[in-house]
Write a protein that holds these residues in place. Structure first.
Motif, PDB file in Angstrom:
ATOM      1  N   ALA A  32       0.816  -1.134  -0.105  1.00 11.95           N
ATOM      2  CA  ALA A  32      -0.004   0.105   0.044  1.00 11.95           C
ATOM      3  C   ALA A  32       0.911   1.263  -0.038  1.00 11.95           C
ATOM      4  N   ASN A  33       2.068   1.203   0.625  1.00  6.14           N
ATOM      5  CA  ASN A  33       3.052   2.476   0.690  1.00  6.14           C
ATOM      6  C   ASN A  33       3.757   2.590  -0.612  1.00  6.14           C
ATOM      7  N   LYS A  34       3.636   1.777  -1.331  1.00  6.61           N
ATOM      8  CA  LYS A  34       4.426   1.739  -2.766  1.00  6.61           C
ATOM      9  C   LYS A  34       3.571   2.866  -3.714  1.00  6.61           C
ATOM     10  N   SER A  35       2.263   2.753  -3.618  1.00  7.40           N
ATOM     11  CA  SER A  35       1.569   3.920  -4.432  1.00  7.40           C
ATOM     12  C   SER A  35       1.297   5.173  -3.717  1.00  7.40           C
ATOM     13  N   ILE A  36       1.803   5.325  -2.424  1.00  6.75           N
ATOM     14  CA  ILE A  36       1.524   6.523  -1.927  1.00  6.75           C
ATOM     15  C   ILE A  36       2.667   7.211  -1.839  1.00  6.75           C
ATOM     16  N   SER A  74      10.616  17.524  -0.501  1.00  6.07           N
ATOM     17  CA  SER A  74      11.003  15.944  -0.574  1.00  6.07           C
ATOM     18  C   SER A  74      10.057  15.016  -0.751  1.00  6.07           C
ATOM     19  N   VAL A  75       8.713  15.429  -0.415  1.00  2.00           N
ATOM     20  CA  VAL A  75       7.662  14.422  -0.720  1.00  2.00           C
ATOM     21  C   VAL A  75       6.868  14.739  -2.283  1.00  2.00           C
ATOM     22  N   ILE A  76       7.538  15.950  -2.468  1.00  2.15           N
ATOM     23  CA  ILE A  76       7.141  16.517  -4.046  1.00  2.15           C
ATOM     24  C   ILE A  76       8.079  15.501  -4.909  1.00  2.15           C
ATOM     25  N   ALA A  77       9.419  15.628  -4.610  1.00  2.09           N
ATOM     26  CA  ALA A  77      10.241  14.615  -5.229  1.00  2.09           C
ATOM     27  C   ALA A  77       9.991  13.300  -5.301  1.00  2.09           C
ATOM     28  N   ASN A  78       9.524  12.743  -4.015  1.00  2.00           N
ATOM     29  CA  ASN A  78       9.176  11.341  -4.002  1.00  2.00           C
ATOM     30  C   ASN A  78       7.988  11.082  -4.968  1.00  2.00           C
ATOM     31  N   TRP A  79       7.060  12.141  -5.083  1.00  2.15           N
ATOM     32  CA  TRP A  79       5.686  11.891  -6.017  1.00  2.15           C
ATOM     33  C   TRP A  79       6.280  11.910  -7.320  1.00  2.15           C
ATOM     34  N   GLN A  80       7.231  12.734  -7.730  1.00  4.77           N
ATOM     35  CA  GLN A  80       7.584  12.505  -9.092  1.00  4.77           C
ATOM     36  C   GLN A  80       8.479  11.241  -9.402  1.00  4.77           C
ATOM     37  N   ALA A  81       9.129  10.805  -8.411  1.00  6.45           N
ATOM     38  CA  ALA A  81       9.725   9.424  -8.661  1.00  6.45           C
ATOM     39  C   ALA A  81       8.744   8.368  -9.054  1.00  6.45           C
ATOM     40  N   LYS A  82       7.671   8.287  -8.298  1.00  6.24           N
ATOM     41  CA  LYS A  82       6.651   7.271  -8.546  1.00  6.24           C
ATOM     42  C   LYS A  82       5.876   7.590  -9.478  1.00  6.24           C
ATOM     43  N   ASN A  83       5.638   8.995 -10.017  1.00  7.26           N
ATOM     44  CA  ASN A  83       4.867   9.214 -11.313  1.00  7.26           C
ATOM     45  C   ASN A  83       5.757   9.935 -12.269  1.00  7.26           C
ATOM     46  N   PRO A  84       6.683   9.182 -13.032  1.00  9.05           N
ATOM     47  CA  PRO A  84       7.504  10.015 -14.000  1.00  9.05           C
ATOM     48  C   PRO A  84       6.616  10.566 -15.063  1.00  9.05           C
ATOM     49  N   GLU A  85       5.634   9.903 -15.574  1.00  6.50           N
ATOM     50  CA  GLU A  85       5.003  10.656 -16.681  1.00  6.50           C
ATOM     51  C   GLU A  85       3.824  11.651 -16.325  1.00  6.50           C
ATOM     52  N   GLN A 131      -7.510   9.197  -4.198  1.00  6.75           N
ATOM     53  CA  GLN A 131      -6.672   8.587  -3.737  1.00  6.75           C
ATOM     54  C   GLN A 131      -5.379   9.279  -3.298  1.00  6.75           C
ATOM     55  N   ALA A 132      -4.708   8.711  -2.205  1.00  7.47           N
ATOM     56  CA  ALA A 132      -3.542   9.219  -1.959  1.00  7.47           C
ATOM     57  C   ALA A 132      -2.440   8.784  -3.200  1.00  7.47           C
ATOM     58  N   ILE A 133      -1.918   9.867  -3.691  1.00  4.39           N
ATOM     59  CA  ILE A 133      -1.000   9.562  -4.865  1.00  4.39           C
ATOM     60  C   ILE A 133       0.541   9.582  -4.294  1.00  4.39           C
ATOM     61  N   ASN A 187       2.087  14.987 -14.659  1.00  6.68           N
ATOM     62  CA  ASN A 187       2.561  16.590 -14.726  1.00  6.68           C
ATOM     63  C   ASN A 187       2.047  17.120 -13.098  1.00  6.68           C
ATOM     64  N   MET A 188       2.834  17.683 -12.681  1.00  9.56           N
ATOM     65  CA  MET A 188       2.630  18.146 -11.184  1.00  9.56           C
ATOM     66  C   MET A 188       1.347  19.257 -11.146  1.00  9.56           C
ATOM     67  N   GLU A 189       1.339  20.146 -12.195  1.00  9.96           N
ATOM     68  CA  GLU A 189       0.371  21.176 -12.218  1.00  9.96           C
ATOM     69  C   GLU A 189      -0.954  20.265 -12.421  1.00  9.96           C
ATOM     70  N   GLU A 190      -1.000  19.605 -13.347  1.00  7.95           N
ATOM     71  CA  GLU A 190      -2.350  18.686 -13.836  1.00  7.95           C
ATOM     72  C   GLU A 190      -3.000  17.969 -12.707  1.00  7.95           C
ATOM     73  N   ALA A 191      -2.151  17.220 -12.072  1.00  9.74           N
ATOM     74  CA  ALA A 191      -2.272  16.488 -10.879  1.00  9.74           C
ATOM     75  C   ALA A 191      -3.229  16.987  -9.745  1.00  9.74           C
ATOM     76  N   GLY A 192      -2.912  18.341  -9.505  1.00 10.20           N
ATOM     77  CA  GLY A 192      -3.525  19.032  -8.504  1.00 10.20           C
ATOM     78  C   GLY A 192      -3.157  18.617  -7.011  1.00 10.20           C
ATOM     79  N   LEU A 193      -1.923  18.542  -6.823  1.00 12.23           N
ATOM     80  CA  LEU A 193      -1.445  17.869  -5.489  1.00 12.23           C
ATOM     81  C   LEU A 193      -1.824  18.749  -4.366  1.00 12.23           C
TER      82      LEU A 193
END
Length: 136
Positions: free
Chosen positions: A15-19, A70-81, A134-136, A83-89
């Motif tokens: 579960a933590n791999k997708s968060i 750091s958490v933004i960098a972790n999100w980008q590493a898990k979702n390389p394709e 969901q938490a991404i 876009n941060m602006e479109e995802a609405g984090l």
């Protein structure tokens, strides 16, 4: 370790791999002071949270700003394709827990001693996405 305990631990790891989350352990600030800053950014969009932390005068805001980056960098590493602006984090959850306490003695009048407790804390940030709840 028992079979049931191992299975629940494996399920928690999956579960933590997708968060996207980040942790800061043993930060030498009292939890009460850190919670004041954490309450400012809870539920805010990531860009707004970074601006709040950057222009805050509190010492704890510097450490939280690095943790949000750091958490933004972790999100980008898990979702390389993605876009941060479109995802609405946004900051889905941020928890501040008490950490290790250093105990010191300070001399007091008439041969007594007073205990000084130097507190620390643990901070955990989880990002969420507006596009999918969901938490991404």
């Amino acid at each position: 370790m028992g079979v049931r305990k191992r299975e629940t631990a494996d399920a928690r790891k999956e579960a933590n791999k997708s968060i996207a989350f980040a942790k800061l352990n043993n930060c030498p600030t009292s939890p009460r002071k850190m919670r004041l800053v954490a309450d400012l950014v809870r539920g805010q969009k990531v860009e707004r949270a970074l601006n709040i932390l950057r222009f805050s005068s509190k010492e704890a805001s510097r450490k939280l700003e690095k943790l949000v980056l750091s958490v933004i960098a972790n999100w980008q590493a898990k979702n390389p394709e993605a876009n941060m602006e479109e995802a609405g984090l946004f900051v889905k959850t941020i928890t501040v827990d008490g950490g290790m306490m250093l105990k010191r003695l300070r001399p007091a009048p008439q041969g007594r001693a007073h205990r000084i407790r130097k507190r620390s804390n643990h901070v955990t940030i989880v990002l969420g996405s507006i596009n999918n709840t969901q938490a991404i």
